[in-house]
Design a protein around this motif. Structure first.
Motif, short mmCIF file in Angstrom:
data_model
loop_
_atom_site.label_atom_id
_atom_site.label_comp_id
_atom_site.label_asym_id
_atom_site.label_seq_id
_atom_site.Cartn_x
_atom_site.Cartn_y
_atom_site.Cartn_z
N ASN A 176 0.86 -1.20 0.00
CA ASN A 176 0.00 0.00 0.00
C ASN A 176 0.89 1.24 0.00
O ASN A 176 1.60 1.50 0.97
N LEU A 177 0.86 1.99 -1.07
CA LEU A 177 1.68 3.18 -1.22
C LEU A 177 0.83 4.44 -1.14
O LEU A 177 -0.38 4.41 -1.38
N THR A 178 1.48 5.53 -0.80
CA THR A 178 0.77 6.81 -0.66
C THR A 178 1.42 7.86 -1.56
O THR A 178 2.64 8.00 -1.59
N VAL A 179 0.58 8.58 -2.28
CA VAL A 179 1.03 9.71 -3.09
C VAL A 179 0.15 10.91 -2.74
O VAL A 179 -1.07 10.86 -2.93
N LYS A 180 0.75 11.95 -2.21
CA LYS A 180 0.00 13.16 -1.92
C LYS A 180 -0.07 14.02 -3.17
O LYS A 180 0.95 14.38 -3.74
N GLY A 181 -1.28 14.34 -3.59
CA GLY A 181 -1.44 15.18 -4.76
C GLY A 181 -1.04 16.62 -4.48
O GLY A 181 -1.23 17.11 -3.36
N SER A 182 -0.49 17.26 -5.47
CA SER A 182 -0.05 18.65 -5.29
C SER A 182 -1.23 19.59 -5.06
O SER A 182 -1.05 20.71 -4.58
N ALA A 183 -2.45 19.12 -5.39
CA ALA A 183 -3.64 19.96 -5.18
C ALA A 183 -4.62 19.30 -4.23
O ALA A 183 -5.81 19.62 -4.22
N THR A 184 -4.14 18.37 -3.41
CA THR A 184 -5.02 17.66 -2.48
C THR A 184 -5.60 18.62 -1.45
O THR A 184 -4.88 19.42 -0.84
N ASP A 185 -6.91 18.54 -1.24
CA ASP A 185 -7.59 19.35 -0.23
C ASP A 185 -7.47 18.64 1.12
O ASP A 185 -8.06 17.58 1.33
N THR A 186 -6.69 19.23 2.02
CA THR A 186 -6.45 18.61 3.33
C THR A 186 -7.25 19.28 4.45
O THR A 186 -7.01 19.02 5.62
N SER A 187 -8.19 20.13 4.08
CA SER A 187 -8.90 20.92 5.09
C SER A 187 -9.72 20.08 6.06
O SER A 187 -10.03 20.53 7.16
N GLN A 188 -10.10 18.85 5.66
CA GLN A 188 -10.93 18.02 6.54
C GLN A 188 -10.09 17.06 7.40
O GLN A 188 -10.63 16.41 8.30
N GLN A 189 -8.81 16.99 7.14
CA GLN A 189 -8.01 15.96 7.79
C GLN A 189 -7.86 16.13 9.30
O GLN A 189 -7.80 15.14 10.04
N THR A 190 -7.83 17.36 9.77
CA THR A 190 -7.74 17.57 11.22
C THR A 190 -8.98 17.01 11.90
O THR A 190 -8.89 16.31 12.92
N ALA A 191 -10.14 17.31 11.33
CA ALA A 191 -11.39 16.81 11.91
C ALA A 191 -11.49 15.30 11.75
O ALA A 191 -11.99 14.60 12.65
N MET A 192 -11.01 14.78 10.64
CA MET A 192 -11.03 13.33 10.41
C MET A 192 -10.18 12.60 11.45
O MET A 192 -10.60 11.60 12.04
#
Length: 464
Positions: free
Chosen positions: A108-124
């Motif tokens: 299982n690999l992870t790639v963070k997109g250059s335009a990924t919206d991370t605004s919900q991750q703190t709440a998640m």
């Protein structure tokens, strides 16, 4: 001979075939992802990096979080955030998962997109943490066995089993999935580290090594040898770092301060007349070692694999205008040095010394003695120097004053300092008893300029 030639030809032919097969496998492995490989939760097995990029790019993220099969966070859908800028990341992912032969191992690999919206991750993540902690509320959390250094002896605590979840591992699971379509957390029960594990064996080795560490701690011209064996009464080692009780270290710093520091202490001082006095300890001149800063540095030095020398000058502090301390490194004249200003209140006179030589002296008028304006006694320091300014304050009757001066060199934050006093008419040696200043050292206009030139910032001012 003909038979040998045929054998050699057969071997060469076999080698060529094997080489061709291996070359083909290598080409395949360089080109396609292994069977059970996923990126951001999307299966990319058998795809090229370009194909994987296209597939992952099109995947929408629900940003939902599931715990134990139950949705605990209802996210708002967003795009994958993967753009053309991220193509190289898929090429890198292909190289990362590559094996020499095709593998069915899950990757299982992870790639963070250059335009990924991370605004919900703190709440998640907060929702995940809350759910894990709620689950653990009535559970018994396993406790790892651990090596402990206590008063020079190393012991190992016992492991305790439990049925609680491993919070650290589960939050790592969250991090591994946070760029996936949704986060699906499975229960990971904490397995305690056993006393006979390699982890505990390493902890013991690290603690044994710690006891042999020493640090040279320089204070002015003296070097104090600090031994971990004597100063570390309690310590553990976990996750690649030491956890050291600094109580004894701070006590040692207090002892060093008591012996060497000058802040808040009385000084033995030889006056202009040759007599020796003991100054008041209420002055601001001097330095002291900050026990917290020094202890932190000493712990880091003990924890290092290298021999280290620390200098107290990096951890000193002072009070008043200069919070960095004054006079560190000065050992002559009991810490005052040979360049200073001497003020005798009883004599109403001041002397300026440079490198042990008297360069100027003058009559002065100090603060009124019969009230709250008396010039403070002790060892202070010149905070700064300023020309052509106006001194402002309040008289004893509540009225305000604004007095222009040509030379101003304050030595207390309450407003006491050296300055010319053109308005003063009474310059007698008894003027200070009932008609002195508000605490300043008043000077004749014809003396103030010379005195001002003979003073430097941070220079000691001895008042007695």
């Amino acid at each position: 001979m003909e038979k040998q030639t045929k054998i050699v030809s057969s071997v060469v032919g076999a080698v060529v075939v094997v080489a061709a097969v291996l070359a083909g496998i290598n080409h395949h492995q360089n080109t396609y992802f292994n069977k059970n490989t996923s990126i951001n939760g999307v299966n990319v097995g058998g795809l090229t990096s370009q194909q994987a990029y296209e597939k992952v790019k099109k995947t929408k993220l629900s940003n939902d979080v599931y715990f134990n099969g139950q949705k605990i966070y209802d996210g708002t859908e967003t795009s994958s955030g993967i753009t053309a800028k991220d193509k190289s990341k898929f090429t890198a992912a292909l190289k990362k998962q590559k094996t020499f032969f095709p593998s069915s191992k899950t990757s299982n690999l992870t790639v963070k997109g250059s335009a990924t919206d991370t605004s919900q991750q703190t709440a998640m993540k907060a929702a995940a943490t809350t759910a894990i902690n709620a689950y653990n509320a009535d559970k018994t959390i396993a406790v790892d066995a651990q090596a402990v250094l206590k008063n020079g002896k190393i012991s190992v605590t016992k492991a305790k089993s439990g049925n609680g979840l491993d919070v650290e591992k589960m939050l790592q699971e969250f991090n591994d999935q946070k760029y996936s379509k949704s986060v699906k957390l499975t229960k990971i029960v904490k397995t305690p580290v056993k006393a006979d594990s390699q982890t505990v064996a390493k902890e013991k080795r690290k603690l044994e090594a710690l006891q042999n560490k020493t640090v040279d701690f320089k204070v002015n011209n003296t070097t104090v040898k600090l031994s971990a064996k004597n100063l570390i009464t309690s310590a553990t080692y976990a996750n690649g770092q030491y956890n050291i009780d600094t109580t004894a270290i701070k006590k040692k710093i207090a002892q060093i301060n008591s012996k060497y520091a000058t802040l808040g202490k009385s000084f033995k001082f030889k006056t202009h007349s040759g007599s020796t006095i003991t100054t008041s300890n209420s002055g601001t001149y001097g330095w002291k070692i900050d026990p917290d800063a020094a202890a932190s540095a000493i712990v880091s030095a003990f924890s290092s694999n290298k021999s280290m020398t620390l200098d107290a000058k990096d951890f000193i502090y002072g009070i008043g205008y200069n919070e960095n301390g004054t006079g560190y490194g000065v050992t002559a004249n009991d810490g005052i040095g040979d360049t200073y200003v001497e003020v005798s209140i009883s004599a109403q006179h001041a002397w300026w010394y440079k490198d042990g030589k008297l360069v100027f002296d003058a009559d002065v008028v100090t603060g009124t003695e019969d009230g709250s304006n008396a010039t403070p006694k002790g060892v202070y320091y010149i905070m700064y120097k300023q020309q052509n300014t106006t001194l402002r304050g309040q008289n004893d009757n509540g009225s305000s004053y604004a007095s222009p001066v040509s030379y101003w060199a304050p030595f207390t934050q309450s407003g006491c300092g050296f300055h010319d006093a053109s308005w003063r008419t009474d310059w007698s040696s008894t003027a200070y008893l009932t008609g002195g200043s508000h605490g300043c050292v008043n000077m004749h206009t014809y003396d103030a300029g010379t005195a001002y030139a003979d003073m430097e910032q941070n220079e000691p001012v001895v008042i007695y």
